[in-house]
Design an enzyme around this catalytic site. Structure first.
Site, short mmCIF file in Angstrom:
data_model
loop_
_atom_site.label_atom_id
_atom_site.label_comp_id
_atom_site.label_asym_id
_atom_site.label_seq_id
_atom_site.Cartn_x
_atom_site.Cartn_y
_atom_site.Cartn_z
N LYS A 1 -6.33 -8.39 -6.10
CA LYS A 1 -5.49 -8.36 -4.90
C LYS A 1 -6.31 -7.93 -3.67
O LYS A 1 -6.11 -8.45 -2.57
CB LYS A 1 -4.31 -7.42 -5.11
CG LYS A 1 -3.31 -7.90 -6.15
CD LYS A 1 -2.64 -9.22 -5.76
CE LYS A 1 -1.65 -9.05 -4.63
NZ LYS A 1 -0.93 -10.32 -4.34
N TYR B 1 -6.59 -6.08 -11.86
CA TYR B 1 -5.46 -6.56 -11.05
C TYR B 1 -5.64 -6.16 -9.59
O TYR B 1 -5.60 -7.00 -8.69
CB TYR B 1 -4.14 -6.00 -11.58
CG TYR B 1 -3.03 -6.06 -10.55
CD1 TYR B 1 -2.55 -7.28 -10.09
CD2 TYR B 1 -2.48 -4.89 -10.02
CE1 TYR B 1 -1.56 -7.34 -9.11
CE2 TYR B 1 -1.48 -4.94 -9.06
CZ TYR B 1 -1.02 -6.17 -8.61
OH TYR B 1 -0.03 -6.22 -7.64
N ASP C 1 -0.08 -1.49 -2.87
CA ASP C 1 -0.73 -0.21 -2.57
C ASP C 1 -1.90 0.06 -3.49
O ASP C 1 -2.77 0.89 -3.19
CB ASP C 1 0.28 0.94 -2.64
CG ASP C 1 1.01 1.06 -3.98
OD1 ASP C 1 0.76 0.25 -4.89
OD2 ASP C 1 1.86 1.97 -4.10
N GLU C 2 -1.96 -0.66 -4.61
CA GLU C 2 -3.02 -0.40 -5.59
C GLU C 2 -4.41 -0.78 -5.10
O GLU C 2 -5.41 -0.36 -5.68
CB GLU C 2 -2.71 -1.10 -6.92
CG GLU C 2 -1.45 -0.56 -7.58
CD GLU C 2 -1.28 -1.06 -9.00
OE1 GLU C 2 -2.28 -1.16 -9.73
OE2 GLU C 2 -0.13 -1.35 -9.38
#
Length: 329
Positions: free
Chosen positions: A154, A150, A127-128
């Site tokens: 992704k 990070y 979800d990030e």
């Protein structure tokens, strides 16, 4: 025909739970577990697997083209790709590593999967990638706006998967999960940090005032969703997977302390993380439309999680060197 399923990062937290689920529910599956056994990977997570001649562990790095291709030469029908560097604080200190593993490693797998003609490529994201949202929820159509190296890595990997689905007609789906928790999570993550520090009478570090909010999903619910999407998800689609339950970090920490019988004096407020997202929340109705529902309430899941760590402190202590002061809340 047996389905040959390649699971990358299968010795990690979520990947190992997924392999357990596969071997419980798919007696005809041939499962290959590809894991480099980085600091966060551990074969102990799979030590109680049933005796299965159709399960193989391959120690290799997803960035190793020859090693990856040699696995696909065995015949692979489905790829479920968990392998990633996932510690936000580490990504701030070493962003190039996250780009290398999470982007280049994923690209290597995509090329091998395309050449092998796999039937499904399931990419596990986060979800990030959406960044944060103060109110409301993210749908699968929400723009990506990552805040950390990070989440940027992704999001980049997601875009490569989407491009391969469109340009090369690779049958791929992307699954964006909310914060997982449960047994066997590496003790650098939020809940294990709180549990383990408190259990040993140490201070529990909390970023800023702990007002940041997270949507928590019990890991067994998450892997059931992944299996459902693997079976029923439409190629080229993105699926959010969350529980619908959110908690402020400070409230989660206090709930853990209460379960441990510890006082709130252990809480220690520290300088906030750079770029710290304030809130994540997902609209998971698309995944639910496939027949999946989360089954573990937050209180139940938290109680199970705390009990597991209390019963497995020896494993934690082996893993905690340099990690217990890791990811804060």
């Amino acid at each position: 025909m047996d389905k040959k399923i390649l699971v990358t990062g299968g010795c990690g937290f979520i990947g190992s739970h997924f392999i357990h689920l596969l071997l419980r529910t798919r007696p005809d599956a041939v499962v290959y577990n590809l894991d480099s056994l980085s600091y966060a990977g551990d074969v102990a997570r799979l030590s109680d697997l049933p005796d299965r001649s159709a399960y193989s562990f391959i120690k290799a790095d997803i960035r190793d083209k020859e090693a990856v291709r040699s696995i696909f030469e065995r015949g692979v029908d489905i790829v479920v790709h968990f392998a990633a560097e996932s510690h936000v604080d580490n990504s701030i200190n070493e962003p190039a590593l996250f780009a290398d593993v999470n982007v280049c490693g994923t690209l290597n797998l995509l090329n091998a999967a395309r050449e092998a003609g796999v039937r499904k490529f399931v990419h596990i994201s986060t979800d990030e990638v959406y960044g944060d949202i103060e109110n409301g929820m993210f749908t699968e159509d929400s723009p990506m706006n990552p805040s950390s190296p990070y989440s940027a890595s992704k999001a980049s990997a997601d875009l490569f998967v989407k491009s391969y689905a469109r340009t090369f007609s690779l049958p791929a789906v992307i699954i964006r999960c909310s914060n997982n928790y449960g047994p066997w999570q590496y003790p650098e993550k939020f809940m294990p940090v709180v549990i383990c520090n408190a259990e040993m009478g140490r201070q529990v570090p909390i970023y800023a005032r702990g007002e940041n909010s997270r949507e928590w999903i019990y890991v067994e619910d998450c892997v059931r969703a992944i299996l459902t999407i693997m079976d029923k998800g439409d190629d080229g689609e993105v699926y959010n997977v969350g529980s619908g339950h959110e908690e402020r970090n400070i409230d989660t920490a206090k709930a853990i302390l209460a379960l441990l019988g510890k006082g709130e004096s252990l809480l220690s407020y520290v300088k906030d993380r750079p770029g710290h997202d304030i809130r994540y929340f997902l609209d998971s109705s698309k995944a639910r439309s496939l027949g999946w529902e989360p089954g573990t309430g937050f209180d139940e899941g938290l109680t199970r999680t705390v009990a597991w760590y209390r019963d497995n402190m020896e494993w934690v202590k082996k893993k905690m060197t340099g990690a217990i002061e890791g990811e804060k809340c």
